[in-house]
Design a protein around this motif. Structure first.
Motif, PDB file in Angstrom:
ATOM      1  N   ALA A  52       0.806  -1.220   0.000  1.00  0.00           N
ATOM      2  CA  ALA A  52       0.000   0.000   0.000  1.00  0.00           C
ATOM      3  C   ALA A  52       0.842   1.274   0.000  1.00  0.00           C
ATOM      4  N   ARG A  53       1.909   1.314   0.782  1.00  0.00           N
ATOM      5  CA  ARG A  53       2.705   2.534   0.882  1.00  0.00           C
ATOM      6  C   ARG A  53       3.336   2.908  -0.459  1.00  0.00           C
ATOM      7  N   GLY A  54       3.954   1.939  -1.119  1.00  0.00           N
ATOM      8  CA  GLY A  54       4.577   2.225  -2.412  1.00  0.00           C
ATOM      9  C   GLY A  54       3.560   2.618  -3.463  1.00  0.00           C
ATOM     10  N   LEU A  55       2.435   1.933  -3.470  1.00  0.00           N
ATOM     11  CA  LEU A  55       1.383   2.240  -4.443  1.00  0.00           C
ATOM     12  C   LEU A  55       0.790   3.623  -4.190  1.00  0.00           C
ATOM     13  N   THR A  56       0.600   3.972  -2.931  1.00  0.00           N
ATOM     14  CA  THR A  56       0.071   5.296  -2.592  1.00  0.00           C
ATOM     15  C   THR A  56       1.037   6.395  -3.026  1.00  0.00           C
ATOM     16  N   GLY A  57       2.324   6.182  -2.797  1.00  0.00           N
ATOM     17  CA  GLY A  57       3.321   7.172  -3.213  1.00  0.00           C
ATOM     18  C   GLY A  57       3.360   7.360  -4.718  1.00  0.00           C
ATOM     19  N   GLU A  58       3.216   6.271  -5.457  1.00  0.00           N
ATOM     20  CA  GLU A  58       3.248   6.367  -6.915  1.00  0.00           C
ATOM     21  C   GLU A  58       1.996   7.038  -7.470  1.00  0.00           C
ATOM     22  N   VAL A  59       0.852   6.774  -6.867  1.00  0.00           N
ATOM     23  CA  VAL A  59      -0.385   7.431  -7.313  1.00  0.00           C
ATOM     24  C   VAL A  59      -0.320   8.920  -6.980  1.00  0.00           C
ATOM     25  N   THR A  60       0.198   9.257  -5.786  1.00  0.00           N
ATOM     26  CA  THR A  60       0.317  10.658  -5.384  1.00  0.00           C
ATOM     27  C   THR A  60       1.281  11.417  -6.298  1.00  0.00           C
ATOM     28  N   ALA A  61       2.346  10.758  -6.716  1.00  0.00           N
ATOM     29  CA  ALA A  61       3.336  11.394  -7.597  1.00  0.00           C
ATOM     30  C   ALA A  61       2.922  11.347  -9.063  1.00  0.00           C
ATOM     31  N   TRP A  62       1.769  10.822  -9.371  1.00  0.00           N
ATOM     32  CA  TRP A  62       1.260  10.687 -10.739  1.00  0.00           C
ATOM     33  C   TRP A  62       2.203   9.899 -11.629  1.00  0.00           C
ATOM     34  N   ASP A  63       2.794   8.843 -11.079  1.00  0.00           N
ATOM     35  CA  ASP A  63       3.667   7.953 -11.839  1.00  0.00           C
ATOM     36  C   ASP A  63       2.822   6.752 -12.280  1.00  0.00           C
ATOM     37  N   ALA A  64       2.161   6.900 -13.413  1.00  0.00           N
ATOM     38  CA  ALA A  64       1.191   5.896 -13.855  1.00  0.00           C
ATOM     39  C   ALA A  64       1.840   4.554 -14.178  1.00  0.00           C
ATOM     40  N   GLY A  65       3.007   4.567 -14.800  1.00  0.00           N
ATOM     41  CA  GLY A  65       3.672   3.316 -15.166  1.00  0.00           C
ATOM     42  C   GLY A  65       4.027   2.481 -13.946  1.00  0.00           C
ATOM     43  N   ALA A  67       2.728   2.817 -10.952  1.00  0.00           N
ATOM     44  CA  ALA A  67       1.492   2.474 -10.232  1.00  0.00           C
ATOM     45  C   ALA A  67       0.814   1.258 -10.859  1.00  0.00           C
ATOM     46  N   VAL A  68       0.781   1.199 -12.169  1.00  0.00           N
ATOM     47  CA  VAL A  68       0.188   0.034 -12.847  1.00  0.00           C
ATOM     48  C   VAL A  68       1.014  -1.214 -12.570  1.00  0.00           C
ATOM     49  N   ARG A  69       2.345  -1.074 -12.585  1.00  0.00           N
ATOM     50  CA  ARG A  69       3.213  -2.212 -12.291  1.00  0.00           C
ATOM     51  C   ARG A  69       2.987  -2.726 -10.869  1.00  0.00           C
ATOM     52  N   ASP A  70       2.959  -1.834  -9.895  1.00  0.00           N
ATOM     53  CA  ASP A  70       2.762  -2.254  -8.511  1.00  0.00           C
ATOM     54  C   ASP A  70       1.350  -2.787  -8.271  1.00  0.00           C
ATOM     55  N   MET A  71       0.374  -2.209  -8.937  1.00  0.00           N
ATOM     56  CA  MET A  71      -0.996  -2.733  -8.816  1.00  0.00           C
ATOM     57  C   MET A  71      -1.080  -4.128  -9.416  1.00  0.00           C
ATOM     58  N   SER A  72      -0.371  -4.364 -10.498  1.00  0.00           N
ATOM     59  CA  SER A  72      -0.337  -5.697 -11.101  1.00  0.00           C
ATOM     60  C   SER A  72       0.313  -6.712 -10.173  1.00  0.00           C
ATOM     61  N   ILE A  73       1.399  -6.311  -9.520  1.00  0.00           N
ATOM     62  CA  ILE A  73       2.070  -7.204  -8.566  1.00  0.00           C
ATOM     63  C   ILE A  73       1.157  -7.493  -7.379  1.00  0.00           C
ATOM     64  N   LEU A  74       0.470  -6.464  -6.892  1.00  0.00           N
ATOM     65  CA  LEU A  74      -0.473  -6.645  -5.787  1.00  0.00           C
ATOM     66  C   LEU A  74      -1.576  -7.621  -6.170  1.00  0.00           C
ATOM     67  N   LEU A  75      -2.159  -7.434  -7.333  1.00  0.00           N
ATOM     68  CA  LEU A  75      -3.237  -8.320  -7.774  1.00  0.00           C
ATOM     69  C   LEU A  75      -2.748  -9.735  -8.048  1.00  0.00           C
ATOM     70  N   LEU A  76      -1.562  -9.868  -8.607  1.00  0.00           N
ATOM     71  CA  LEU A  76      -1.000 -11.193  -8.853  1.00  0.00           C
ATOM     72  C   LEU A  76      -0.788 -11.954  -7.545  1.00  0.00           C
ATOM     73  N   GLY A  77      -0.264 -11.279  -6.528  1.00  0.00           N
ATOM     74  CA  GLY A  77      -0.087 -11.908  -5.224  1.00  0.00           C
ATOM     75  C   GLY A  77      -1.413 -12.298  -4.596  1.00  0.00           C
ATOM     76  N   LEU A  78      -2.420 -11.425  -4.710  1.00  0.00           N
ATOM     77  CA  LEU A  78      -3.735 -11.751  -4.157  1.00  0.00           C
ATOM     78  C   LEU A  78      -4.383 -12.909  -4.898  1.00  0.00           C
ATOM     79  N   ILE A  79      -4.207 -12.973  -6.199  1.00  0.00           N
ATOM     80  CA  ILE A  79      -4.749 -14.101  -6.969  1.00  0.00           C
ATOM     81  C   ILE A  79      -4.089 -15.402  -6.530  1.00  0.00           C
ATOM     82  N   ALA A  80      -2.777 -15.375  -6.304  1.00  0.00           N
ATOM     83  CA  ALA A  80      -2.071 -16.581  -5.845  1.00  0.00           C
ATOM     84  C   ALA A  80      -2.588 -17.016  -4.473  1.00  0.00           C
ATOM     85  N   LEU A  81      -2.795 -16.076  -3.563  1.00  0.00           N
ATOM     86  CA  LEU A  81      -3.279 -16.421  -2.230  1.00  0.00           C
ATOM     87  C   LEU A  81      -4.726 -16.915  -2.263  1.00  0.00           C
TER      88      LEU A  81
END
Length: 170
Positions: A52-65, A67-81
């Motif tokens: 959450a912390r890294g994703l929040t920082g990237e969204v706040t800094a408007w770093d879309a690339g 943010a999408v990468r970290d959101m993908s990693i987050l979702l991939l981990g949740l899908i595995a669990l």
């Protein structure tokens, strides 16, 4: 190397997690599957907190690339669990536990990741603690899922009569 890990893996199952599973079953009333799913739920929550912390920082800094990468990693981990949780649910009613042998490589990887995480952690923060909690709960889920479910306790008059008959005959 695999036989060495197999000995450690069997020791952890038989000496650590099977007694824990038995206590959870006896005292709390949870089955092995429920306890393993509970650990997966905690691991999922810790995974979200760790990202959450890294994703929040990237969204706040408007770093879309990023943010999408970290959101993908987050979702991939949740899908595995979530997939692991569904696997535990599917193997709930079987007599022989197929997860003890088939999940051995997964337990090895989680133990290796946990060891590396502990070695490289010098000044733990919230993210490091959440990563460590995720690995601990995921490993616990894998080990609790590998334990053998206790046989159901038979109660009633027929059980008492059969126990008395065996005692009388033997």
């Amino acid at each position: 190397m695999r036989t060495c890990f197999a000995l450690l893996d069997d020791w952890l199952i038989e000496r650590v997690f099977q007694p824990i599973s038995d206590v959870i079953t006896d005292r709390i009333g949870f089955s092995r599957t429920t306890a393993a799913c509970f650990c997966v739920d905690f691991a999922s929550t810790a995974w979200i907190v760790s990202r959450a912390r890294g994703l929040t920082g990237e969204v706040t800094a408007w770093d879309a690339g990023a943010a999408v990468r970290d959101m993908s990693i987050l979702l991939l981990g949740l899908i595995a669990l979530v997939s692991l949780r569904m696997l535990f649910r599917r193997t709930e009613r079987r007599q022989a536990n197929p997860l003890r042998l088939s999940m051995q490589p997964h337990r090895g990887v989680v133990l290796m990741m946990l060891t590396v995480r502990l070695v490289e952690m010098h000044a733990p923060g919230l993210v490091d603690a959440a990563d460590l909690a995720m690995l601990l709960f995921a490993g616990s889920a894998l080990y609790l899922g590998a334990c053998v479910e206790r046989p159901p306790v038979r109660r009633g008059r027929a059980t008492l009569v059969s126990a008395f008959g065996r005692a009388w005959a033997g």
